[in-house]
Design an enzyme around this catalytic site. Structure first.
Site, PDB file in Angstrom:
ATOM      1  N   LYS A  20      33.836  39.815  29.718  1.00 28.99           N
ATOM      2  CA  LYS A  20      32.774  40.568  30.409  1.00 28.99           C
ATOM      3  C   LYS A  20      33.139  42.058  30.504  1.00 28.99           C
ATOM      4  O   LYS A  20      32.306  42.914  30.249  1.00 28.99           O
ATOM      5  CB  LYS A  20      32.549  40.009  31.831  1.00 28.99           C
ATOM      6  CG  LYS A  20      32.044  38.580  31.857  1.00 28.99           C
ATOM      7  CD  LYS A  20      31.596  38.171  33.258  1.00 28.99           C
ATOM      8  CE  LYS A  20      32.729  38.151  34.262  1.00 28.99           C
ATOM      9  NZ  LYS A  20      33.657  37.012  34.111  1.00 28.99           N
ATOM     10  N   ARG A  40      46.996  40.720  36.915  1.00 34.44           N
ATOM     11  CA  ARG A  40      46.288  40.326  38.133  1.00 34.44           C
ATOM     12  C   ARG A  40      46.909  39.064  38.719  1.00 34.44           C
ATOM     13  O   ARG A  40      47.278  38.171  37.971  1.00 34.44           O
ATOM     14  CB  ARG A  40      44.803  40.090  37.819  1.00 34.44           C
ATOM     15  CG  ARG A  40      43.987  41.359  37.833  1.00 34.44           C
ATOM     16  CD  ARG A  40      42.609  41.155  37.305  1.00 34.44           C
ATOM     17  NE  ARG A  40      41.913  39.984  37.842  1.00 34.44           N
ATOM     18  CZ  ARG A  40      40.657  39.669  37.561  1.00 34.44           C
ATOM     19  NH1 ARG A  40      39.959  40.444  36.752  1.00 34.44           N
ATOM     20  NH2 ARG A  40      40.099  38.606  38.070  1.00 34.44           N
TER      21      ARG A  40
END
Ligand code: AMP
Length: 214
Positions: free
Chosen positions: A13, A160
């Protein structure tokens, strides 16, 4: 142009959004990025969101809806928006229909990126992000020139906390359970394009562009 980009974690995305922005003069609004910024700045919103995010769980709908409504009122959204990571539940989609109607910006196109679990695992565990400028790298497929350092701004790259196989499974389950109904919701409005996002970046983007120009 009012666009939603959807897909599970690692579907691309962020990468597709960067490419879309080069073609269309609209802001990229990622609810994940907005939340992470709030966590970094230790705002009240960030403190609420942090534990959900670290567990790979969805942040409560009312928190997210208010954040998005506020963001879409900003002047840079006059020509439209590219929303990434929202709506993620049917409750958010229904609330967003009302918000979008109120501000005169109904969703025109939904890009649904589709990828298998193995490809996602490789993308997610190899992903590194720049905490300073937001650039995205991959240790093999899109490695920075100097290992661990951002090509764009020289900051140290990070992984992350939720980019692990365990969290990916949780996030995939959340996606199946909560977000698939959102795609069905927009499917009924006839605005969804399903894109095979397991291919090479340029091929995927060619399909995305064709879908947006439909
Ligand atoms: P992302 O960067 O889009 O993968 O989002 C990272 C995390 O932020 C998710 O796992 C959720 O905890 C939270 N998040 C982002 N967008 C939403 C949303 N629309 N609704 C609820 N939680 C969200």
């Amino acid at each position: 142009m009012n666009i939603l980009i959807m897909g599970p974690a690692g579907a691309g995305k962020g990468t597709m959004s960067e490419l879309i922005l080069k073609e269309y003069d609209i802001p990229h609004i990622s609810t994940g990025d907005m939340l992470r910024e709030n966590v970094r700045n230790n705002t009240e919103l960030g403190r609420t969101a942090k534990s959900y995010m670290e567990a790979g769980k969805l942040v409560p709908d009312d928190v997210i809806n208010a954040m998005v409504e506020d963001r879409l009122q900003q002047p840079d959204c006059q020509k439209g928006y590219l929303l990434d990571g929202f709506p993620r539940t049917l409750v958010q989609a229904e609330a967003f229909s009302e918000i979008a109607e109120k501000i005169g910006k109904p969703v025109e196109s939904v890009i649904a990126l589709e990828v298998g679990f193995d490809v996602l695992t490789d993308r997610i565990t190899g992903r590194r992000i720049c905490p300073k400028c937001g650039a995205i790298f991959h240790i093999r497929n899109h490695a920075p020139k100097v290992e661990g350092i951002c090509d764009e701004c020289g900051a140290e790259l990070q992984q992350r906390k939720d980019d692990t196989v365990e969290q990916l499974k949780v996030r995939m389950d959340e996606y199946e359970k909560s977000t698939k109904p959102v795609i069905d919701f927009y499917e009924a409005k006839g605005v969804v394009s399903h894109i095979d996002a397991g291919k090479d970046k340029s091929e995927v983007f060619a399909d995305v562009k064709a879908a947006l120009e439909k």
